[in-house]
Design a protein around this motif. Sequence first.
Motif, short mmCIF file in Angstrom:
data_model
loop_
_atom_site.label_atom_id
_atom_site.label_comp_id
_atom_site.label_asym_id
_atom_site.label_seq_id
_atom_site.Cartn_x
_atom_site.Cartn_y
_atom_site.Cartn_z
N VAL A 1 0.64 3.72 7.96
CA VAL A 1 -0.23 3.48 6.82
C VAL A 1 0.60 2.83 5.71
N GLN A 2 -0.07 2.06 4.88
CA GLN A 2 0.63 1.44 3.75
C GLN A 2 0.79 2.45 2.62
N ALA A 3 1.80 2.20 1.80
CA ALA A 3 2.02 3.06 0.63
C ALA A 3 0.75 3.10 -0.22
N GLY A 4 0.44 4.31 -0.69
CA GLY A 4 -0.79 4.52 -1.44
C GLY A 4 -1.97 4.92 -0.60
N GLY A 5 -1.82 4.82 0.70
CA GLY A 5 -2.91 5.15 1.61
C GLY A 5 -2.98 6.64 1.91
N SER A 6 -3.87 6.97 2.84
CA SER A 6 -4.13 8.37 3.19
C SER A 6 -4.12 8.55 4.71
#
Length: 124
Positions: free
Chosen positions: A12-17
């Motif tokens: 997942v990308q940074a800031g994701g969940s």
Amino acid sequence: QVQLVESGGGLVQAGGSLRLSCAASGRTSDTYAMSWFRQAAGKGREFVAAVTWSRGTTVYADSVKGRFTISRDTAEKAVYLQMNSLKPEDTAVYYCAARVGFGTVLYENRYNYWGQGTQVTVSS
């Protein structure tokens, strides 16, 4: 004996969940708490969050407080870890663990059963 199986890891990308799940089977009636630990490459395993099985009381590591939420479903014999606002430093293998009997939930050597782990990778 208690068997634990984790699922839900991924990239997942940074800031994701991401939402991790841990399914328990076997003799769970003696479980006091279930927890999530994580181990980053080259580092020791660290406590992330715990929930007591009967009351649902939760405890979090400072590094995840406000971003992660642990919950349990006693009917389904499952515990979950909702991870929001993920950071690259959250990258690790995440393990589910179960402790039998009352006591501290913070230390891995107090746990009786472990899952096989699920990889979480957060890209920047």
